[in-house]
Design an enzyme around this catalytic site. Structure first.
Site, short mmCIF file in Angstrom:
data_model
loop_
_atom_site.label_atom_id
_atom_site.label_comp_id
_atom_site.label_asym_id
_atom_site.label_seq_id
_atom_site.Cartn_x
_atom_site.Cartn_y
_atom_site.Cartn_z
CG PHE A 196 -2.22 -0.48 1.21
CD1 PHE A 196 -2.86 -0.66 0.01
CD2 PHE A 196 -2.90 -0.79 2.37
CE1 PHE A 196 -4.17 -1.14 -0.05
CE2 PHE A 196 -4.21 -1.27 2.34
CZ PHE A 196 -4.84 -1.45 1.12
CD GLU A 197 -1.69 4.89 1.12
OE1 GLU A 197 -1.45 5.62 0.15
OE2 GLU A 197 -2.81 4.83 1.64
N GLY A 198 2.62 3.05 -1.99
CA GLY A 198 4.00 2.98 -2.46
C GLY A 198 4.70 1.83 -1.74
#
Length: 594
Positions: free
Chosen positions: A404-406
């Site tokens: 997630f999120e990079g």
């Protein structure tokens, strides 16, 4: 003293400067109001979510939406929305407490988190006055639910490689959007979508898309390893006519919105991993006190105690880091005028200031939770593999956080990369510090004995910062503009920075605790800080050796390793004894302890 601008701590300055403990926010500083907010969230989860846990886990849209609206009525969805637009306008410490306290709701916490964070904040920080008045009241109340649409089938971490297009109509009144977004949390029931698309196929921009717009459709639910109770579907856009006034901020500014909202998303993710880590410690310690083998509780076996102690120590460092960063955001965002003309620019600048710390929180938090969840399963033995026991779900749900999120790999490259860019712009005196270190290294003298509480740990933290400067300067000098291709070296530099930030956060918090309550009451915190700093310092030495060995050889390498040896001199502490001391407290309390 830390580098400050207008009395604000500069992002990334922790690696080259020291800071006084009075400048950080820690859980011991929570106000009565903040504690009440956390309690309200916990009560909501216990009364509204826990009884329906099984149904939510089976992906009951109707129930999830109903409970999200109930959370909105309770005020839990409006923390980050200014009061002028129907929210509570709370400080970041308070909204972080909500994120942390919501995690016992499992996948529901993710649905809520995606809505209040990456779904709503783009409009809070980058919306026009008209957009804010139109959308934020309903988002704060839960009447409308939001989703964030960045990832595509062919682009994940490479967000600007997106293929979704937005073509302006001849009269300039609409943009026609075409494309597919992948892995969109809340897509199954969201009303509002924050969509990234390229205007004329070139200018990466952001749009507010409504579910009811013709041409918007939702693909089938993905069958996931974990977070099964959250909706994850593709969003399909076919000739969707989006009004021009639904362009968020400006054409070509999509990357600034995406990256800054991802920064907040990374930070909120870390807060979630903190709550889940505490939950896992409670489950594991209670089970260890209930489970009997060989005629005794398994909590009485030293190796089980060791696991509980290590779970608690890492969670203490994570908690210290998360609320320190929340405090930084409160300082940075305090001066953003939400009614001003250039609010987007102000917000982008304030959030970007701590993008490096956000990546550090995300990487460290996701990896701490994976460790804690894994050990929690191990303590449960065979029962940890059975779905009836909640630790099994925490283990499965945890795995997504490193993606997630990079991904953590991308974030590890961003951490030193961001620091070097800031230095090149003259925002941080990184190169000056590195040059000053060169002469200092040649004059290092053997360390003196340390007698005061945490004196050696404070010294080791200072040496760790010098190690970073030494290895980092060597890397910049050797590779220059090609450094970004040396991903293993960058990853080691990132890991050193992550360890330094975590260790310093724990150390400053403990020093603050001693000053406030005395050494006796801070005994467990002191023990945890000693264990954490010494174990992280050993890792830092290993990363430095490996990086130097990749960059040099022969006499030059021997010289570098000789200097490193001077920097890493220390007197070992009895970590086995300290962990037994910490474990006894966890086992007695049957939960996370400080």
């Amino acid at each position: 003293m830390s580098k400050v601008l207008n009395d604000k701590v500069l992002g990334g300055s922790f690696i080259i400067e020291d800071i006084d403990y009075s400048r950080i926010v820690s859980p011991e500083d929570f106000t009565e109001e903040q504690r009440m907010i956390a309690q309200t969230t916990e009560d909501f989860v216990e009364t509204e979510i826990a009884p329906h846990d099984e149904a939510i886990e089976k992906l009951n849209y109707e129930l999830t939406v109903q409970k999200l609206r109930k959370a909105g009525e309770t005020g839990l969805l409006g923390a980050d929305v200014p009061e002028a637009y129907g929210g509570l306008g709370l400080d970041k410490v308070s909204s972080t407490l909500i994120s942390e306290s919501m995690t016992k709701a499992s996948a529901f916490a993710l649905s809520a988190g995606a809505h209040v964070g990456i779904g709503t904040l783009p409009i809070v920080y980058f919306g026009t006055e008209a957009q804010k008045r139109k959308y934020l009241p309903d988002l704060a109340s839960g009447e409308k639910l939001a989703a964030y649409c960045l990832t595509e089938p062919s682009s994940g971490s490479d967000a600007q490689g997106a293929k979704t297009t937005a073509m302006p109509t001849e009269d300039g009144k609409h943009y026609v959007l075409n494309g597919t977004k992948q892995f969109i949390t809340n897509a199954g029931f969201a009303d509002i979508f924050i969509v990234y698309a390229k205007v004329n196929g070139t200018d990466f921009s952001t749009f507010i898309v409504e579910r009811t717009m013709p041409g918007v459709s939702i693909g089938p639910e993905e069958k996931k390893m974990g977070i099964k109770g959250s909706s994850t579907c593709p969003l399909i856009l076919e000739d969707v006519m989006v009004p021009a006034e639904n362009l968020l901020w400006e054409i070509g500014k999509g990357h600034l919105i995406a990256f800054n909202i991802l920064n907040i998303g990374r930070f909120k993710l870390a807060a979630g991993t903190l709550g889940a880590s505490k939950d896992a410690i409670e489950l594991a310690s209670k089970y260890a006190n209930e489970r009997t083998q060989f005629g005794r509780k398994i909590s009485s076996f030293p190796l089980i105690g060791k696991k509980l102690a290590e779970m608690n120590v890492k969670t203490y460092a994570l908690e210290s880091m998360v609320y320190r960063t929340a405090g930084l955001f409160d300082e940075g965002l305090a001066e953003v005028d939400h009614a001003g003309d250039n609010v987007g620019l102000q917000a982008a600048k304030a959030i970007a200031e701590y993008q490096l710390e956000c990546s550090i929180n995300k990487v460290f938090g996701s990896e701490v939770l994976d460790f804690v969840a894994d050990e929690g399963v191990q303590i449960h033995g065979g029962y940890g593999f059975i779905q009836e026991y909640r630790i099994e779900r925490i283990y499965r749900d945890s795995r997504i956080n490193r993606i997630f999120e990079g991904t953590n790999e991308i974030n590890r490259l961003l951490i030193p990369g961001t620091l070097i860019k800031r230095a090149m712009k003259g925002e941080l005196p990184l190169m000056q510090k590195a040059m000053a270190l060169q002469s200092e290294l040649m004059e290092l003298v053997p360390g003196q004995p340390f007698e005061g509480t945490l004196e050696q740990e404070t010294h080791l933290l200072g040496m760790a910062k010098k190690i970073f400067l030494m290895v980092g300067a060597q890397a910049v000098q050797k590779y220059q503009m090609k450094l970004e291709q040396e991903q293993e070296i960058l990853s080691h530099l990132a890991d050193i920075m992550i360890s330094v930030f975590a260790a310093e956060s724990a150390l400053l918090r403990t020093r603050k605790l001693i000053a406030k309550s005395g050494e006796a009451k801070a005994a467990t915190a002191v023990a945890m800080t000693q264990v954490f700093v010494h174990e992280e310092f050993a890792k830092i030495e290993g990363w430095a050796k490996e990086a130097l060995s990749a960059m040099e050889s022969g006499d030059m390498l021997r010289t570098q390793l000789s200097v490193l040896k001077k920097l890493t001199r220390k007197t070992p502490v009895d970590t086995i004894g300290l962990k037994r001391q910490i474990a006894a407290k966890v086992i007695e309390a049957e939960k996370y302890v400080v």
